[in-house]
Write a protein that holds these residues in place. Structure first.
Motif, PDB file in Angstrom:
ATOM      1  N   ASP A   1      24.176 -49.827  39.630  1.00 21.38           N
ATOM      2  CA  ASP A   1      23.303 -49.136  38.671  1.00 21.38           C
ATOM      3  C   ASP A   1      21.835 -49.428  38.945  1.00 21.38           C
ATOM      4  O   ASP A   1      20.998 -48.530  38.864  1.00 21.38           O
ATOM      5  CB  ASP A   1      23.658 -49.530  37.231  1.00 21.38           C
ATOM      6  N   ARG A   2      21.519 -50.668  39.293  1.00 21.79           N
ATOM      7  CA  ARG A   2      20.137 -51.018  39.627  1.00 21.79           C
ATOM      8  C   ARG A   2      19.704 -50.297  40.903  1.00 21.79           C
ATOM      9  O   ARG A   2      18.606 -49.762  40.982  1.00 21.79           O
ATOM     10  CB  ARG A   2      19.993 -52.531  39.799  1.00 21.79           C
TER      11      ARG A   2
ATOM     12  N   THR B   1      20.800 -47.497  42.190  1.00 19.20           N
ATOM     13  CA  THR B   1      20.606 -46.048  42.006  1.00 19.20           C
ATOM     14  C   THR B   1      19.264 -45.748  41.348  1.00 19.20           C
ATOM     15  O   THR B   1      18.733 -44.658  41.518  1.00 19.20           O
ATOM     16  CB  THR B   1      21.742 -45.400  41.189  1.00 19.20           C
ATOM     17  N   ARG B   2      18.724 -46.712  40.632  1.00 14.97           N
ATOM     18  CA  ARG B   2      17.397 -46.547  40.025  1.00 14.97           C
ATOM     19  C   ARG B   2      16.290 -46.999  40.968  1.00 14.97           C
ATOM     20  O   ARG B   2      15.117 -46.959  40.614  1.00 14.97           O
ATOM     21  CB  ARG B   2      17.330 -47.309  38.702  1.00 14.97           C
TER      22      ARG B   2
ATOM     23  N   GLU C   1      18.326 -34.370  43.190  1.00 13.69           N
ATOM     24  CA  GLU C   1      17.207 -34.936  42.433  1.00 13.69           C
ATOM     25  C   GLU C   1      15.855 -34.468  42.960  1.00 13.69           C
ATOM     26  O   GLU C   1      14.826 -34.718  42.330  1.00 13.69           O
ATOM     27  CB  GLU C   1      17.279 -36.460  42.458  1.00 13.69           C
TER      28      GLU C   1
END
Length: 166
Positions: free
Chosen positions: A16-17, A19-20, A75
């Motif tokens: 999760d980190r 991907t950010r 994105e």
């Protein structure tokens, strides 16, 4: 490249980190001319392309998005997507012209490091996996000798100097 090889069937604990963009190796690396993974053969406003040192396949190259951190091509806004796609095709055309493979594979994965990048894998008549996807990471041979890598990069760069818009 820039990631960790895992043998377990688990996603990285810090997925999760990553991907950010927190701790992203591709963002942290800057835009070096050369690193332990490869030699830069192409640079544009939004991408860098590196001819890989890993003995995976002749001409194996990775094109890395160098704008803000994104994980997926979805994105990107329309202009960014066009620029990224144009750069991937520009590099692929140079690889096709220089190496003359039978086929080029375009793999936008990001499963081990979630940062937009595309693996360009030329496929040859003597390919170890004809008719199937090339299993990146499972067929690494010895590294490309530095002298050969430098010579191939030198031969490819002139093919990449006149960027074409599509």
């Amino acid at each position: 490249m820039f990631g960790r090889r895992r043998t377990t069937g688990e996603w990285p604990a810090d997925w999760d980190r990553l991907t950010r963009g927190i701790g992203c190796g591709m963002c942290r690396s800057g835009r070096p001319e050369s690193d332990e993974h490869g030699l830069r053969i192409y640079a544009s406003e939004c991408t860098d392309a590196y001819l890989q040192r890993a003995g995976v396949q002749r001409g194996y190259t990775i094109v890395i998005w160098r704008g803000r951190h994104v994980t997926e091509p979805t994105e990107l806004d329309a202009a960014e997507a066009r620029a990224y796609g144009n750069d991937v095709l520009t590099v692929a055309r140079a690889l096709l012209a220089h190496y003359e493979p039978l086929k080029m594979n375009y793999e936008t994965l990001g499963n081990s490091l979630p940062h937009l990048h595309t693996h360009l894998v030329p496929r040859y008549r003597d390919d170890p996996f004809p008719g199937r996807p090339f299993p990146l990471g499972s067929h690494d041979g010895p590294p490309v000798p530095e002298e050969r890598l430098q010579a191939e990069a030198t031969a490819l760069r002139p093919l990449l100097t006149s960027r074409r818009e599509f």
